[in-house]
Design a protein around this motif. Structure first.
Motif, short mmCIF file in Angstrom:
data_model
loop_
_atom_site.label_atom_id
_atom_site.label_comp_id
_atom_site.label_asym_id
_atom_site.label_seq_id
_atom_site.Cartn_x
_atom_site.Cartn_y
_atom_site.Cartn_z
N ILE A 124 0.83 -1.20 0.00
CA ILE A 124 0.00 0.00 0.00
C ILE A 124 0.86 1.25 0.00
CG2 ILE A 124 -0.18 0.14 2.52
CD1 ILE A 124 -2.97 0.89 -0.04
N GLY A 125 2.06 1.16 0.60
CA GLY A 125 2.98 2.29 0.61
C GLY A 125 3.47 2.61 -0.79
N ALA A 126 3.74 1.56 -1.59
CA ALA A 126 4.17 1.76 -2.97
C ALA A 126 3.06 2.40 -3.79
CB ALA A 126 4.60 0.43 -3.58
N PHE A 127 1.81 2.01 -3.48
CA PHE A 127 0.68 2.57 -4.24
C PHE A 127 0.57 4.08 -4.01
CE2 PHE A 127 -3.76 3.98 -4.30
CZ PHE A 127 -4.10 3.65 -5.61
N TRP A 128 0.54 4.49 -2.75
CA TRP A 128 0.37 5.91 -2.44
C TRP A 128 1.61 6.72 -2.77
CZ3 TRP A 128 -4.21 7.65 -2.17
CH2 TRP A 128 -5.26 6.89 -1.60
N GLY A 129 2.78 6.10 -2.68
CA GLY A 129 4.02 6.85 -2.89
C GLY A 129 4.48 6.91 -4.33
N ILE A 130 4.08 5.95 -5.18
CA ILE A 130 4.60 5.90 -6.54
C ILE A 130 3.48 5.83 -7.58
CG2 ILE A 130 6.11 4.67 -8.13
CD1 ILE A 130 7.48 3.44 -5.68
N ILE A 131 2.65 4.81 -7.49
CA ILE A 131 1.65 4.55 -8.52
C ILE A 131 0.59 5.65 -8.57
CG2 ILE A 131 -0.11 2.94 -9.34
CD1 ILE A 131 1.52 0.70 -8.05
N SER A 132 0.10 6.06 -7.40
CA SER A 132 -0.94 7.09 -7.36
C SER A 132 -0.45 8.42 -7.93
CB SER A 132 -1.44 7.26 -5.93
OG SER A 132 -2.41 8.28 -5.85
N PRO A 133 0.72 8.95 -7.51
CA PRO A 133 1.21 10.20 -8.12
C PRO A 133 1.46 10.08 -9.62
CG PRO A 133 2.38 9.76 -6.08
CD PRO A 133 1.58 8.53 -6.40
N CYS A 148 11.98 7.70 -6.29
CA CYS A 148 12.36 8.67 -7.32
C CYS A 148 12.64 7.95 -8.64
CB CYS A 148 13.60 9.44 -6.87
SG CYS A 148 14.25 10.59 -8.11
N THR A 149 13.39 6.87 -8.57
CA THR A 149 13.75 6.13 -9.77
C THR A 149 12.53 5.54 -10.46
OG1 THR A 149 15.91 5.58 -8.82
CG2 THR A 149 15.17 4.24 -10.68
N LEU A 150 11.65 4.91 -9.68
CA LEU A 150 10.47 4.29 -10.26
C LEU A 150 9.52 5.34 -10.84
CD1 LEU A 150 9.67 1.45 -7.69
CD2 LEU A 150 10.71 1.24 -9.96
N PHE A 151 9.37 6.46 -10.16
CA PHE A 151 8.50 7.51 -10.67
C PHE A 151 9.05 8.05 -12.00
CE2 PHE A 151 6.88 11.83 -11.10
CZ PHE A 151 5.53 11.65 -10.85
N TYR A 152 10.35 8.23 -12.08
CA TYR A 152 10.98 8.68 -13.32
C TYR A 152 10.75 7.67 -14.44
CZ TYR A 152 14.56 10.25 -16.61
OH TYR A 152 15.23 10.67 -17.74
N LEU A 153 10.95 6.39 -14.13
CA LEU A 153 10.78 5.35 -15.14
C LEU A 153 9.33 5.27 -15.63
CD1 LEU A 153 13.00 2.50 -13.63
CD2 LEU A 153 13.54 3.99 -15.56
N LEU A 154 8.38 5.53 -14.74
CA LEU A 154 6.96 5.44 -15.10
C LEU A 154 6.48 6.64 -15.91
CD1 LEU A 154 5.43 4.04 -11.77
CD2 LEU A 154 5.56 2.84 -13.96
N THR A 155 7.02 7.82 -15.63
CA THR A 155 6.46 9.04 -16.22
C THR A 155 7.28 9.63 -17.36
OG1 THR A 155 7.57 10.36 -14.50
CG2 THR A 155 5.29 9.67 -14.08
N LYS A 156 8.55 9.35 -17.41
CA LYS A 156 9.40 9.94 -18.45
C LYS A 156 9.01 9.53 -19.87
CE LYS A 156 12.84 11.95 -20.52
NZ LYS A 156 12.81 13.39 -20.80
N PRO A 157 8.59 8.28 -20.14
CA PRO A 157 8.26 7.90 -21.52
C PRO A 157 7.25 8.81 -22.20
CG PRO A 157 8.38 5.96 -20.15
CD PRO A 157 8.49 7.13 -19.23
N PHE A 158 6.39 9.47 -21.43
CA PHE A 158 5.42 10.39 -22.01
C PHE A 158 6.10 11.59 -22.67
CE2 PHE A 158 1.97 13.66 -21.41
CZ PHE A 158 1.09 13.09 -22.29
N PHE A 159 7.37 11.86 -22.28
CA PHE A 159 8.12 13.02 -22.78
C PHE A 159 9.24 12.62 -23.74
CE2 PHE A 159 5.96 14.54 -19.15
CZ PHE A 159 5.84 15.90 -19.27
N GLY A 160 9.43 11.34 -23.95
CA GLY A 160 10.51 10.92 -24.83
C GLY A 160 11.41 9.88 -24.17
N ASP A 161 12.62 9.80 -24.66
CA ASP A 161 13.57 8.79 -24.19
C ASP A 161 14.12 9.15 -22.81
OD1 ASP A 161 13.27 7.46 -26.60
OD2 ASP A 161 14.95 8.52 -27.54
N TYR A 162 14.59 8.12 -22.11
CA TYR A 162 15.27 8.34 -20.84
C TYR A 162 16.62 9.02 -21.10
CZ TYR A 162 11.92 4.92 -19.05
OH TYR A 162 10.77 4.26 -18.71
N ILE A 163 16.97 9.96 -20.22
CA ILE A 163 18.24 10.69 -20.35
C ILE A 163 18.98 10.58 -19.03
CG2 ILE A 163 19.33 12.91 -20.85
CD1 ILE A 163 16.76 13.71 -22.32
N LEU A 164 20.16 9.98 -19.05
CA LEU A 164 20.90 9.72 -17.82
C LEU A 164 21.26 11.01 -17.09
CD1 LEU A 164 22.26 7.72 -15.94
CD2 LEU A 164 24.30 7.81 -17.40
#
Length: 246
Positions: A27-36, A116-132
């Motif tokens: 449930i912590g992962a849901f509220w902290g990552i998936i929901s945002p 932070c890492t998971l949120f970036y991985l989930l949301t960045k594709p909407f803007f293009g490729d991942y950039i290190l």
């Protein structure tokens, strides 16, 4: 005097224990990552404006993730553990308190890194490729902001609140911070702009978007304030297990 190697071992072991405990709660992962992340897509899926700048568009959502980890992870569970037999049984001296707080801080710093890492991985594709390089900038701002917000979070643990009352208090605080940010963004002038000046979430979002201030006075103030609050909270850490009342 406890050998440094033994202290390091105890900190490492307790950090691992806290990590396992947190990761067992989906449930912590849901509220902290998936929901945002879901709300992020809801706000931006039909909008084409500003989509070329992922950092500024996502700054508020990263700030919300930071506040969730700092308040409902780091601070909230300190309050919860002081009402358990764990605190009364193992945290009874200054050394034990220091080990507990360092381990707890490191554990949730790592959890913040994961969020932070998971949120970036989930949301960045909407803007293009991942950039290190972009990811490293975001991660640095994220962890730095998390450390700052933990200073406020640990200070709140000095308030004599029980576990249930703390949950309510932090939920109301989170709601007020989010509401103030939204209303301040919609009203360029007036009361909400003044209220937003005292809103930690707004300042963290600004850091995520533009970076930390460059003034020397800022870093001097932080270097004095953070250790002072941290050691004050260790010294006056409240230990009040529920079963000790009977």
């Amino acid at each position: 005097m406890i050998p440094d190697q033994f202290l390091a071992y105890r900190i490492k072991s307790l950090t691992g224990l806290f990590l396992k405990e947190h990761l067992k709660e989906p449930i912590g992962a849901f509220w902290g990552i998936i929901s945002p992340a879901a709300i992020f897509y809801m706000f931006n899926i039909h909008s084409k404006a500003g989509l070329e700048n992922y950092v500024s568009t996502s700054s508020f959502f990263f700030a919300y993730v930071i506040s969730t980890v700092a308040f409902f992870g780091y601070g909230f569970y300190i309050i919860g553990r002081r009402e358990s037999g764990f605190s009364r049984s193992f945290i009874y001296g200054s050394t034990a308190k220091i080990i507990f707080h360092i381990s707890h801080f490191i554990a949730y710093l790592l959890i913040g890194f994961i969020h932070c890492t998971l949120f970036y991985l989930l949301t960045k594709p909407f803007f293009g490729d991942y950039i290190l390089v972009e990811y490293r900038v975001i991660l640095g701002r994220f962890l730095g902001s998390y450390v700052l917000l933990c200073t406020l979070s640990i200070a709140l643990t000095l308030i004599p609140l029980g576990f249930q009352n703390a949950n309510t208090f932090l939920s109301v605080l989170s709601f007020c911070m989010v509401t103030t940010c939204v209303l301040a963004a919609r009203t360029p002038e007036g009361f909400w702009q003044h209220a937003d000046f005292f809103n930690p979430l707004s300042h963290i979002a600004n850091v995520m978007s533009h970076g930390f201030p460059t003034s020397v006075s800022f870093y001097i103030s932080i270097s004095i304030l953070m250790p002072g609050i941290f050691f004050t909270c260790i010294k006056y850490m409240r230990i009040n297990p529920v079963w000790s009342r009977y």
